[in-house]
Design a protein around this motif. Sequence first.
Motif, PDB file in Angstrom:
ATOM      1  N   LEU A 158     -67.626  57.113  16.382  1.00  0.00           N
ATOM      2  CA  LEU A 158     -67.492  55.716  16.785  1.00  0.00           C
ATOM      3  C   LEU A 158     -68.424  54.806  15.985  1.00  0.00           C
TER       4      LEU A 158
ATOM      5  N   LEU B  87     -66.823  54.083  12.689  1.00  0.00           N
ATOM      6  CA  LEU B  87     -65.667  53.189  12.802  1.00  0.00           C
ATOM      7  C   LEU B  87     -66.048  51.796  13.277  1.00  0.00           C
ATOM      8  N   ARG B  88     -67.350  51.524  13.345  1.00  0.00           N
ATOM      9  CA  ARG B  88     -67.813  50.274  13.948  1.00  0.00           C
ATOM     10  C   ARG B  88     -67.283  49.037  13.239  1.00  0.00           C
TER      11      ARG B  88
ATOM     12  N   ASP C 245     -64.597  48.498  11.396  1.00  0.00           N
ATOM     13  CA  ASP C 245     -63.171  48.273  11.652  1.00  0.00           C
ATOM     14  C   ASP C 245     -62.924  47.957  13.119  1.00  0.00           C
ATOM     15  N   GLY C 246     -63.638  48.653  13.998  1.00  0.00           N
ATOM     16  CA  GLY C 246     -63.456  48.412  15.427  1.00  0.00           C
ATOM     17  C   GLY C 246     -63.864  47.017  15.848  1.00  0.00           C
ATOM     18  N   GLU C 247     -64.986  46.520  15.279  1.00  0.00           N
ATOM     19  CA  GLU C 247     -65.434  45.178  15.623  1.00  0.00           C
ATOM     20  C   GLU C 247     -64.456  44.115  15.124  1.00  0.00           C
TER      21      GLU C 247
ATOM     22  N   LEU D 123     -61.325  44.549  14.964  1.00  0.00           N
ATOM     23  CA  LEU D 123     -60.121  44.662  15.775  1.00  0.00           C
ATOM     24  C   LEU D 123     -60.297  44.074  17.172  1.00  0.00           C
ATOM     25  N   ILE D 124     -61.431  44.406  17.840  1.00  0.00           N
ATOM     26  CA  ILE D 124     -61.592  43.987  19.236  1.00  0.00           C
ATOM     27  C   ILE D 124     -62.847  43.135  19.475  1.00  0.00           C
TER      28      ILE D 124
ATOM     29  N   TYR E  91     -66.497  46.259  21.365  1.00  0.00           N
ATOM     30  CA  TYR E  91     -66.691  47.560  20.747  1.00  0.00           C
ATOM     31  C   TYR E  91     -67.986  48.202  21.231  1.00  0.00           C
TER      32      TYR E  91
ATOM     33  N   LEU F  11     -67.190  49.783  24.517  1.00  0.00           N
ATOM     34  CA  LEU F  11     -66.441  51.018  24.297  1.00  0.00           C
ATOM     35  C   LEU F  11     -67.358  52.131  23.812  1.00  0.00           C
ATOM     36  N   PHE F  12     -68.216  51.801  22.862  1.00  0.00           N
ATOM     37  CA  PHE F  12     -69.140  52.786  22.295  1.00  0.00           C
ATOM     38  C   PHE F  12     -70.055  53.364  23.371  1.00  0.00           C
TER      39      PHE F  12
END
Length: 374
Positions: free
Chosen positions: A161, A164-165, A167-169, A171-172, A177, A180-181
């Motif tokens: 995770l 992927l931070r 890209d995740g940030e 996205l959401i 994020y 979620l993390f």
Amino acid sequence: MVSPLLLSTSTPLLLPSSRRWPYLRSVATPSLRCPPSIAFPKPSQRPNLWRPNSSNCLRFFGRTHDRGTSIGGAEPESPIPDEAPLGEDSAAFDPRQQKLSSWACFTAILGAVLVALDVLWISPSTGFGTVYIDAVSRLSERPEVVLLMLIVIFAIVHSGLASLRDDGEKLIGERAYRVLFAGVSLPLVVSTVVYFINHRYDGAQLWQLQNVFGLHELVWFSSFISFLFLYPSTFNLLEVAAVDKPKLHLWETGIMRITRHPQMVGQVIWCLAHTLWIGNTVAVAASVGLIAHHIYGVWNGDRRLALRYGEAFEVLKSRTSVIPFAAILDGRQKLPKDYYKEFIRLPYLTIIILSLGTYLAHPLMQAFSFRLLW
């Protein structure tokens, strides 16, 4: 027992976070164009990356500028010196910058997280923690193997995770994020810690040194020091709870002058001390898994910082070290005369109090863990 998952300048740079940088607060700095080069300790170490039209130019300012485009007008008189601070001041805490509403929100979020963790994971009647431990325990009857598998599962999820931070940030969002993390990592680390406490003496005994004179004091002192290394990543608790927008920080002062990866160093110290004290296969398995995870974190952390901060991180990397004190001993890191002041700060005091509290709370932690039967 709990293993947690850290100046003088002639041409200083005012970063977006300079409001929290006390050394630069009173310095009047001209606006800067992209500097043509950066001074490294040795000419052979100077990469040909600082070009005015580079896409990485002034990446640590959070934006780029093409050739001929100034940030306000004036050029600096000289290139940025190697000693100029590029990162943030670790553990800086200004009460005047704090909002009571933010800390009230932090308290509310912390309480809600603890209640949710108890109901959804810890409680044997409603949570999934027991199901998770039972599922992993069925894979082996040996506690050291089960513990190692729990650590591997946590490491894959936690580091995955983290990787992927970015890209995740996008996205959401940063706050979502972070929720979620933490929401995925926290239950896994609680299960791993509780299993370790419950089974720490179940493995095959390899040595027995607990009666050796002075060993208890050595283990206690080593564990205490390890906590000072372990927690620089949590200096901004409001970001941890997503009250403030989470950031990937480029720390530079305090413990970072000693080692660029204090969490890894603290984990190694903690593991060696507790393995020496317990002396069985469960302790060895825990140490192998945790140290391997944090060594991977050294590479992954440097990779993520390089992607985020570009040349600024490369300069900081050139004057810091992974091995404690290495950069200081070979002259790449020069400690200021008042270096001790970088530790006389509220976050470090908080860490000291929590470390002592954790030691005194060992009996309560053990009693809590035993009731879960994990």
